[in-house]
Design a protein around this motif. Structure first.
Motif, PDB file in Angstrom:
ATOM      1  N   ALA A  16     -12.705   2.567 -11.432  1.00  0.00           N
ATOM      2  CA  ALA A  16     -14.078   2.394 -10.793  1.00  0.00           C
ATOM      3  C   ALA A  16     -14.732   3.729 -10.694  1.00  0.00           C
ATOM      4  CB  ALA A  16     -13.913   1.664  -9.432  1.00  0.00           C
ATOM      5  N   GLN A  17     -14.149   4.666 -10.226  1.00  0.00           N
ATOM      6  CA  GLN A  17     -14.649   5.922 -10.164  1.00  0.00           C
ATOM      7  C   GLN A  17     -14.922   6.549 -11.303  1.00  0.00           C
ATOM      8  OE1 GLN A  17     -11.921   8.565  -7.738  1.00  0.00           O
ATOM      9  NE2 GLN A  17     -12.511   7.516  -5.896  1.00  0.00           N
ATOM     10  N   GLN A  18     -14.345   6.118 -12.335  1.00  0.00           N
ATOM     11  CA  GLN A  18     -14.510   7.043 -13.805  1.00  0.00           C
ATOM     12  C   GLN A  18     -15.799   6.181 -14.218  1.00  0.00           C
ATOM     13  OE1 GLN A  18     -11.109   6.307 -15.957  1.00  0.00           O
ATOM     14  NE2 GLN A  18      -9.982   8.127 -15.248  1.00  0.00           N
ATOM     15  N   LEU A  19     -15.774   4.777 -13.858  1.00  0.00           N
ATOM     16  CA  LEU A  19     -16.947   4.134 -14.793  1.00  0.00           C
ATOM     17  C   LEU A  19     -18.382   4.299 -13.970  1.00  0.00           C
ATOM     18  CD1 LEU A  19     -15.257   0.666 -15.822  1.00  0.00           C
ATOM     19  CD2 LEU A  19     -15.974   2.776 -16.991  1.00  0.00           C
ATOM     20  N   LEU A  20     -18.131   4.164 -12.362  1.00  0.00           N
ATOM     21  CA  LEU A  20     -19.315   4.147 -11.443  1.00  0.00           C
ATOM     22  C   LEU A  20     -19.734   5.424 -10.986  1.00  0.00           C
ATOM     23  CD1 LEU A  20     -18.463   0.812  -9.993  1.00  0.00           C
ATOM     24  CD2 LEU A  20     -20.020   1.232 -11.745  1.00  0.00           C
ATOM     25  N   GLY A  21     -18.655   6.518 -11.033  1.00  0.00           N
ATOM     26  CA  GLY A  21     -18.965   7.667 -10.298  1.00  0.00           C
ATOM     27  C   GLY A  21     -18.668   7.687  -8.733  1.00  0.00           C
ATOM     28  N   THR A  22     -18.633   8.578  -8.088  1.00  0.00           N
ATOM     29  CA  THR A  22     -18.596   8.591  -6.547  1.00  0.00           C
ATOM     30  C   THR A  22     -19.800   9.196  -5.944  1.00  0.00           C
ATOM     31  OG1 THR A  22     -17.689  10.813  -6.650  1.00  0.00           O
ATOM     32  CG2 THR A  22     -16.149   9.055  -6.911  1.00  0.00           C
ATOM     33  N   ASN A  24     -20.338  11.948  -4.455  1.00  0.00           N
ATOM     34  CA  ASN A  24     -20.491  13.356  -4.641  1.00  0.00           C
ATOM     35  C   ASN A  24     -20.687  13.585  -6.360  1.00  0.00           C
ATOM     36  OD1 ASN A  24     -19.498  13.802  -2.353  1.00  0.00           O
ATOM     37  ND2 ASN A  24     -17.378  14.075  -2.623  1.00  0.00           N
ATOM     38  N   ARG A  25     -20.211  12.596  -7.207  1.00  0.00           N
ATOM     39  CA  ARG A  25     -20.407  12.958  -8.588  1.00  0.00           C
ATOM     40  C   ARG A  25     -20.732  11.670  -9.229  1.00  0.00           C
ATOM     41  NH1 ARG A  25     -19.573  16.799 -12.565  1.00  0.00           N
ATOM     42  NH2 ARG A  25     -19.442  15.886 -14.444  1.00  0.00           N
ATOM     43  N   PRO A  26     -22.098  11.035  -9.328  1.00  0.00           N
ATOM     44  CA  PRO A  26     -22.173   9.925  -9.970  1.00  0.00           C
ATOM     45  C   PRO A  26     -22.053   9.866 -11.308  1.00  0.00           C
ATOM     46  CG  PRO A  26     -24.342  10.843  -9.054  1.00  0.00           C
ATOM     47  CD  PRO A  26     -23.312  11.561  -8.546  1.00  0.00           C
ATOM     48  N   ALA A  27     -21.608   9.014 -11.953  1.00  0.00           N
ATOM     49  CA  ALA A  27     -21.293   8.965 -13.371  1.00  0.00           C
ATOM     50  C   ALA A  27     -22.608   9.006 -14.308  1.00  0.00           C
ATOM     51  CB  ALA A  27     -20.512   7.868 -13.737  1.00  0.00           C
ATOM     52  N   VAL A  28     -23.622   8.438 -14.023  1.00  0.00           N
ATOM     53  CA  VAL A  28     -24.784   8.256 -14.721  1.00  0.00           C
ATOM     54  C   VAL A  28     -26.119   9.013 -14.523  1.00  0.00           C
ATOM     55  CG1 VAL A  28     -26.533   6.674 -15.870  1.00  0.00           C
ATOM     56  CG2 VAL A  28     -24.314   5.839 -15.340  1.00  0.00           C
ATOM     57  N   MET A  29     -26.386   9.753 -14.161  1.00  0.00           N
ATOM     58  CA  MET A  29     -27.665  10.574 -14.127  1.00  0.00           C
ATOM     59  C   MET A  29     -27.453  11.520 -12.725  1.00  0.00           C
ATOM     60  SD  MET A  29     -31.460   9.250 -13.726  1.00  0.00           S
ATOM     61  CE  MET A  29     -31.235   7.733 -14.567  1.00  0.00           C
ATOM     62  N   PRO A  30     -26.743  12.544 -13.074  1.00  0.00           N
ATOM     63  CA  PRO A  30     -26.442  13.450 -11.839  1.00  0.00           C
ATOM     64  C   PRO A  30     -27.523  14.486 -11.697  1.00  0.00           C
ATOM     65  CG  PRO A  30     -24.888  13.926 -13.739  1.00  0.00           C
ATOM     66  CD  PRO A  30     -25.761  12.766 -14.169  1.00  0.00           C
ATOM     67  N   MET A  31     -27.848  14.693 -10.533  1.00  0.00           N
ATOM     68  CA  MET A  31     -29.025  15.548 -10.275  1.00  0.00           C
ATOM     69  C   MET A  31     -28.963  16.665  -9.320  1.00  0.00           C
ATOM     70  SD  MET A  31     -31.410  13.702  -7.595  1.00  0.00           S
ATOM     71  CE  MET A  31     -30.899  13.851  -5.625  1.00  0.00           C
ATOM     72  N   ASP A  32     -29.803  17.664  -9.412  1.00  0.00           N
ATOM     73  CA  ASP A  32     -29.730  18.822  -8.399  1.00  0.00           C
ATOM     74  C   ASP A  32     -31.142  18.722  -7.757  1.00  0.00           C
ATOM     75  OD1 ASP A  32     -26.980  19.692  -8.686  1.00  0.00           O
ATOM     76  OD2 ASP A  32     -27.768  21.115 -10.400  1.00  0.00           O
ATOM     77  N   ALA A  33     -31.255  18.904  -6.441  1.00  0.00           N
ATOM     78  CA  ALA A  33     -32.607  19.154  -6.004  1.00  0.00           C
ATOM     79  C   ALA A  33     -32.790  20.416  -5.091  1.00  0.00           C
ATOM     80  CB  ALA A  33     -32.958  18.029  -5.358  1.00  0.00           C
ATOM     81  N   ARG A  69     -30.013   5.405 -23.173  1.00  0.00           N
ATOM     82  CA  ARG A  69     -29.138   6.070 -24.202  1.00  0.00           C
ATOM     83  C   ARG A  69     -28.752   4.981 -25.023  1.00  0.00           C
ATOM     84  NH1 ARG A  69     -25.109   8.515 -21.316  1.00  0.00           N
ATOM     85  NH2 ARG A  69     -26.446  10.457 -21.086  1.00  0.00           N
ATOM     86  N   VAL A  70     -29.200   4.907 -26.291  1.00  0.00           N
ATOM     87  CA  VAL A  70     -28.830   3.702 -27.109  1.00  0.00           C
ATOM     88  C   VAL A  70     -27.582   4.120 -27.883  1.00  0.00           C
ATOM     89  CG1 VAL A  70     -31.375   3.369 -27.468  1.00  0.00           C
ATOM     90  CG2 VAL A  70     -30.375   4.915 -28.840  1.00  0.00           C
ATOM     91  N   ALA A  81     -15.021   6.805 -26.164  1.00  0.00           N
ATOM     92  CA  ALA A  81     -16.365   6.445 -25.536  1.00  0.00           C
ATOM     93  C   ALA A  81     -16.355   6.607 -24.105  1.00  0.00           C
ATOM     94  CB  ALA A  81     -16.549   4.845 -25.812  1.00  0.00           C
ATOM     95  N   GLU A  82     -16.719   7.858 -23.733  1.00  0.00           N
ATOM     96  CA  GLU A  82     -16.712   8.166 -22.426  1.00  0.00           C
ATOM     97  C   GLU A  82     -18.380   8.367 -21.862  1.00  0.00           C
ATOM     98  OE1 GLU A  82     -12.397  10.585 -22.375  1.00  0.00           O
ATOM     99  OE2 GLU A  82     -14.441  11.990 -22.096  1.00  0.00           O
ATOM    100  N   ARG A  83     -19.209   8.389 -22.584  1.00  0.00           N
ATOM    101  CA  ARG A  83     -20.437   8.565 -22.094  1.00  0.00           C
ATOM    102  C   ARG A  83     -21.097   7.096 -22.039  1.00  0.00           C
ATOM    103  NH1 ARG A  83     -23.958  12.342 -25.455  1.00  0.00           N
ATOM    104  NH2 ARG A  83     -23.437  10.897 -27.211  1.00  0.00           N
ATOM    105  N   PRO A  84     -21.807   6.674 -20.911  1.00  0.00           N
ATOM    106  CA  PRO A  84     -22.348   5.491 -20.755  1.00  0.00           C
ATOM    107  C   PRO A  84     -23.530   5.241 -21.788  1.00  0.00           C
ATOM    108  CG  PRO A  84     -22.633   6.824 -18.666  1.00  0.00           C
ATOM    109  CD  PRO A  84     -21.706   7.657 -19.712  1.00  0.00           C
ATOM    110  N   ARG A  85     -23.745   3.985 -22.142  1.00  0.00           N
ATOM    111  CA  ARG A  85     -24.798   3.911 -23.005  1.00  0.00           C
ATOM    112  C   ARG A  85     -25.720   2.688 -22.442  1.00  0.00           C
ATOM    113  NH1 ARG A  85     -21.158   6.240 -25.662  1.00  0.00           N
ATOM    114  NH2 ARG A  85     -21.477   7.544 -27.479  1.00  0.00           N
TER     115      ARG A  85
END
Length: 141
Positions: A16-22, A24-33, A69-70, A81-85
């Motif tokens: 679940a952590q690999q697919l959905l992220g945590t 602290n580190r989301p799997a799909v759209m990490p951000m900095d602010a 991401r198509v 296939a490690e990058r989510p689409r």
């Protein structure tokens, strides 16, 4: 004899952590602010996403970022296939002290950069003190 113990719950949690992220580190759209003076800067990592597939919406003080991401099409065989689409989105609740009508967005090198200025009403300012001048005769009496 090799004894191997497995914990199916730990394995499921790791998957679940690999697919959905945590958090602290989301799997799909990490951000900095961060804040630069009177501007808040937000960067989203969107490698492999076409600029045309990014959609930004602001409703009240909620910013929604959607991107797609198509998957690749063609006559080939996937080896890893490690990058989510697909379509994914992220929402941020922005403060009332930001000027949401003047958000600037740029996309370069797979990084979406948003610049959100602080609203004029939220900037520090001097307040003039008004009223009558003090009458020295009144102070003596």
């Amino acid at each position: 004899m090799l004894l191997r113990t497995t914990d199916p719950f730990r394995d499921f949690d790791r998957l679940a952590q690999q697919l959905l992220g945590t958090t602290n580190r989301p799997a799909v759209m990490p951000m900095d602010a961060w804040r630069e003076g009177d501007t808040f800067v937000i960067e989203f990592d969107l490698p492999g996403v076409a600029r045309d597939s990014i959609d930004l919406d602001v409703e009240r003080n909620v910013l929604t970022v959607r991107a797609e991401r198509v998957p690749r099409n063609g006559d080939w065989e996937m080896l890893a296939a490690e990058r989510p689409r697909g379509v994914f989105s992220r929402q941020l609740v922005l403060g009332d002290n930001l000027d949401l009508d003047r958000i600037d967005a740029a996309y370069d090198g797979g990084v979406l950069t948003l610049r959100v200025p602080v609203a004029e009403r939220a900037k520090p300012r001097k307040i003039q003190i008004g009223g009558r001048s003090e009458d020295p005769a009144v102070l003596e009496a």
